[in-house]
Design a protein around this motif. Structure first.
Motif, PDB file in Angstrom:
ATOM      1  N   ARG A 210       8.400  34.577   0.921  1.00  0.00           N
ATOM      2  CA  ARG A 210       9.724  35.348   0.881  1.00  0.00           C
ATOM      3  C   ARG A 210      10.801  34.363   1.512  1.00  0.00           C
ATOM      4  NH1 ARG A 210      10.343  40.246   0.261  1.00  0.00           N
ATOM      5  NH2 ARG A 210      12.411  39.467  -0.524  1.00  0.00           N
ATOM      6  N   VAL A 211      11.737  34.093   1.035  1.00  0.00           N
ATOM      7  CA  VAL A 211      12.922  33.026   1.666  1.00  0.00           C
ATOM      8  C   VAL A 211      14.120  33.930   1.441  1.00  0.00           C
ATOM      9  CG1 VAL A 211      14.069  30.936   1.288  1.00  0.00           C
ATOM     10  CG2 VAL A 211      11.658  30.986   0.874  1.00  0.00           C
ATOM     11  N   ARG A 212      14.946  33.899   2.663  1.00  0.00           N
ATOM     12  CA  ARG A 212      16.205  34.466   2.778  1.00  0.00           C
ATOM     13  C   ARG A 212      17.077  33.568   3.340  1.00  0.00           C
ATOM     14  NH1 ARG A 212      17.299  40.009   2.596  1.00  0.00           N
ATOM     15  NH2 ARG A 212      15.328  39.869   1.191  1.00  0.00           N
ATOM     16  N   TYR A 213      18.389  33.369   2.949  1.00  0.00           N
ATOM     17  CA  TYR A 213      19.384  32.712   3.705  1.00  0.00           C
ATOM     18  C   TYR A 213      19.625  33.296   4.849  1.00  0.00           C
ATOM     19  CZ  TYR A 213      23.910  30.652   4.272  1.00  0.00           C
ATOM     20  OH  TYR A 213      24.962  29.936   5.186  1.00  0.00           O
ATOM     21  N   ALA A 214      20.006  32.707   5.919  1.00  0.00           N
ATOM     22  CA  ALA A 214      20.550  32.955   7.183  1.00  0.00           C
ATOM     23  C   ALA A 214      21.800  32.734   7.344  1.00  0.00           C
ATOM     24  CB  ALA A 214      19.577  32.575   8.332  1.00  0.00           C
ATOM     25  N   THR A 215      21.980  31.645   8.112  1.00  0.00           N
ATOM     26  CA  THR A 215      23.448  31.332   8.477  1.00  0.00           C
ATOM     27  C   THR A 215      23.563  29.782   8.191  1.00  0.00           C
ATOM     28  OG1 THR A 215      22.878  30.798  10.735  1.00  0.00           O
ATOM     29  CG2 THR A 215      23.808  33.053  10.099  1.00  0.00           C
ATOM     30  N   GLU A 216      24.859  29.086   7.773  1.00  0.00           N
ATOM     31  CA  GLU A 216      25.050  27.817   7.616  1.00  0.00           C
ATOM     32  C   GLU A 216      23.708  27.218   6.666  1.00  0.00           C
ATOM     33  OE1 GLU A 216      25.286  26.947  11.713  1.00  0.00           O
ATOM     34  OE2 GLU A 216      27.307  27.234  11.964  1.00  0.00           O
ATOM     35  N   HIS A 217      23.236  26.208   7.470  1.00  0.00           N
ATOM     36  CA  HIS A 217      22.126  25.502   6.550  1.00  0.00           C
ATOM     37  C   HIS A 217      20.561  26.096   6.896  1.00  0.00           C
ATOM     38  CE1 HIS A 217      22.298  23.888  10.827  1.00  0.00           C
ATOM     39  NE2 HIS A 217      21.103  23.540  10.633  1.00  0.00           N
ATOM     40  N   ARG A 218      20.612  27.148   7.691  1.00  0.00           N
ATOM     41  CA  ARG A 218      19.464  27.471   8.051  1.00  0.00           C
ATOM     42  C   ARG A 218      18.666  28.992   7.002  1.00  0.00           C
ATOM     43  NH1 ARG A 218      22.830  27.895  12.346  1.00  0.00           N
ATOM     44  NH2 ARG A 218      22.492  26.455  13.980  1.00  0.00           N
ATOM     45  N   CYS A 219      17.571  28.907   6.803  1.00  0.00           N
ATOM     46  CA  CYS A 219      17.157  30.169   6.293  1.00  0.00           C
ATOM     47  C   CYS A 219      15.813  30.387   7.015  1.00  0.00           C
ATOM     48  CB  CYS A 219      16.627  29.807   4.871  1.00  0.00           C
ATOM     49  SG  CYS A 219      15.524  28.552   4.663  1.00  0.00           S
ATOM     50  N   GLY A 220      15.264  31.690   6.503  1.00  0.00           N
ATOM     51  CA  GLY A 220      14.015  32.289   6.948  1.00  0.00           C
ATOM     52  C   GLY A 220      12.775  32.217   5.855  1.00  0.00           C
ATOM     53  N   VAL A 221      11.779  32.049   6.383  1.00  0.00           N
ATOM     54  CA  VAL A 221      10.661  31.938   5.533  1.00  0.00           C
ATOM     55  C   VAL A 221       9.383  32.583   5.958  1.00  0.00           C
ATOM     56  CG1 VAL A 221       9.006  30.325   4.003  1.00  0.00           C
ATOM     57  CG2 VAL A 221      11.280  29.691   4.579  1.00  0.00           C
ATOM     58  N   VAL A 222       9.087  33.588   5.173  1.00  0.00           N
ATOM     59  CA  VAL A 222       7.893  34.511   5.565  1.00  0.00           C
ATOM     60  C   VAL A 222       6.691  34.407   4.535  1.00  0.00           C
ATOM     61  CG1 VAL A 222       7.183  36.836   6.255  1.00  0.00           C
ATOM     62  CG2 VAL A 222       9.249  35.944   6.952  1.00  0.00           C
ATOM     63  N   LYS A 223       5.389  34.192   5.240  1.00  0.00           N
ATOM     64  CA  LYS A 223       4.257  34.131   4.423  1.00  0.00           C
ATOM     65  C   LYS A 223       3.244  35.023   4.880  1.00  0.00           C
ATOM     66  CE  LYS A 223       2.978  30.225   2.725  1.00  0.00           C
ATOM     67  NZ  LYS A 223       2.203  31.337   2.551  1.00  0.00           N
ATOM     68  N   GLY A 224       2.408  35.558   4.035  1.00  0.00           N
ATOM     69  CA  GLY A 224       1.232  36.434   4.438  1.00  0.00           C
ATOM     70  C   GLY A 224       0.343  36.403   3.381  1.00  0.00           C
ATOM     71  N   PRO A 225      -0.966  37.086   3.492  1.00  0.00           N
ATOM     72  CA  PRO A 225      -1.420  37.609   4.755  1.00  0.00           C
ATOM     73  C   PRO A 225      -2.175  36.974   5.594  1.00  0.00           C
ATOM     74  CG  PRO A 225      -2.699  38.390   2.912  1.00  0.00           C
ATOM     75  CD  PRO A 225      -1.673  37.303   2.109  1.00  0.00           C
ATOM     76  N   LYS A 226      -2.772  37.460   6.637  1.00  0.00           N
ATOM     77  CA  LYS A 226      -3.862  36.586   7.593  1.00  0.00           C
ATOM     78  C   LYS A 226      -3.597  35.323   7.521  1.00  0.00           C
ATOM     79  CE  LYS A 226      -7.089  39.979   5.516  1.00  0.00           C
ATOM     80  NZ  LYS A 226      -8.367  40.467   5.161  1.00  0.00           N
ATOM     81  N   LEU A 227      -2.510  35.339   8.269  1.00  0.00           N
ATOM     82  CA  LEU A 227      -2.202  33.710   8.839  1.00  0.00           C
ATOM     83  C   LEU A 227      -2.061  33.872  10.232  1.00  0.00           C
ATOM     84  CD1 LEU A 227       0.391  32.681   5.959  1.00  0.00           C
ATOM     85  CD2 LEU A 227      -1.964  32.021   5.872  1.00  0.00           C
ATOM     86  N   SER A 228      -2.083  32.731  10.700  1.00  0.00           N
ATOM     87  CA  SER A 228      -2.079  32.522  12.075  1.00  0.00           C
ATOM     88  C   SER A 228      -1.185  31.395  12.354  1.00  0.00           C
ATOM     89  CB  SER A 228      -3.310  32.739  12.828  1.00  0.00           C
ATOM     90  OG  SER A 228      -4.073  31.269  12.805  1.00  0.00           O
TER      91      SER A 228
END
Length: 334
Positions: free
Chosen positions: A92-110
């Motif tokens: 999952r990727v979502r735009y945050a602010t300016e040049h930044r974004c958030g990337v979320v991955k799963g499952p069972k990762l550390s």
């Protein structure tokens, strides 16, 4: 006040935790979760998140700080992407602010695992493959701009569980950002401080109208998460100014007529034109120290590092801040 401890140039994430009463040595688990959840991505146990590698050489860690139009488009293209070698993982990727974004991955990762490293390496390659062929980058190339061909996966973090701020302290918080200092943009920083002044003026008027109606007694506290000098361009370790007072004392010092005449119209966030020199000094109206009267038995009547150093609180670590605020409120309410 030292945001974390004397001599430590802290990041915004650890500084915010620290200021709001959460020891970063206990609660901090990486910047990525802050960025991702702030962008609206839910995180569950087993997910890891990144703030924003490839085997190539990084020319610039941002294609463009002003990425408000193109950023959401590119993030939408990456959202839900598949990894050929790891079909069971969701990205999952979502735009945050300016040049930044958030990337979320799963499952069972550390945060520390061989399998996770393999997944992330493939993710980086797939992100670059998708981005380099996007029409936005073709357009940026034609315009002579840097292309956005990689997402720098840094600040790996997991969701943390902490008691809610309202429950822990019985108060509600508000913050701001420090981009101008990082860009060594003197002009933009001055404009940013002027915008903060406007925001405080509007806030004071709204709260004073509420207090006069007998709803609550309000208090103002102004501080910073860390120092970011324009000459240095990064976080530094100096203590930050801290100011605290009853709203009614602030109104008395500024003048009720001045506060109530403050316009409540929306105002634009500070910006500069493309190609404009933001490092040049700009003329600032001369400040006369006798324009405002100090109060609360203090000699300080302006908000700056040097002025605040003369204050009655002296220098203290962040761990004492919330206690100081709550004791001040209690003393004034008793």
């Amino acid at each position: 006040m030292d945001p974390v401890e004397p001599g430590l140039a802290c990041g915004s994430d650890t500084a915010h935790l620290s200021l709001l009463g959460y020891d970063p040595r206990v609660y901090y688990r990486g910047r990525g979760a802050f960025e991702s959840m702030g962008a609206g991505l839910a995180m569950a146990p087993g997910d890891i998140a990144f703030k924003d590698e490839s085997t190539g050489i990084i020319v610039s860690r941002r294609a463009d700080r002003h990425f408000e139009e193109e950023g959401p488009i590119l993030c939408a293209v990456l959202d839900g992407m598949k990894l050929p070698s790891f079909p069971g993982y969701e990205v999952r990727v979502r735009y945050a602010t300016e040049h930044r974004c958030g990337v979320v991955k799963g499952p069972k990762l550390s945060e520390e695992a061989k399998n996770t490293a393999a997944v992330i390496n493939e993710l980086s390659k797939e992100i670059t493959r998708i981005l380099v062929s996007h029409p936005i980058n073709a357009k940026r190339t034609a315009e002579g701009k840097n292309i956005a061909n990689v997402v720098l996966l840094r600040g790996c973090g997991i969701r943390i569980e902490v008691p809610a701020f309202e429950i822990k302290h019985g108060l509600a918080p508000c913050m701001a950002i420090d981009d101008a200092g990082h860009d060594k943009a003197i002009k933009l920083k001055v404009l940013g401080l002027e915008a903060v002044d406007q925001a405080i003026g509007q806030l004071a008027r709204i709260l004073w109208e509420a207090e006069r109606s007998g709803q609550y007694q309000y208090f103002l506290c102004v501080t910073g998460d860390h120092s970011t000098p324009v000459e240095y361009g990064d976080h530094s370790f100096e203590p930050v100014p801290f100011a605290l007072c009853r709203l009614r004392d602030f109104i008395g010092a500024i003048g009720e007529d001045n506060v109530m005449s403050f316009p409540l119209d929306d105002f634009p966030l500070p910006s500069v034109k493309s190609g404009e020199d933001v490092t040049e000094n700009i003329d600032v109206a001369e400040h006369k120290s006798d324009q405002r009267k100090a109060f609360c038995g203090n000699s300080v009547c302006e908000f700056s590092e040097i002025a605040a150093a003369r204050g009655c609180l002296g220098r203290f670590p962040r761990s004492e801040m919330m206690g100081i605020i709550k004791k001040f409120i209690k003393a004034k309410n008793d």
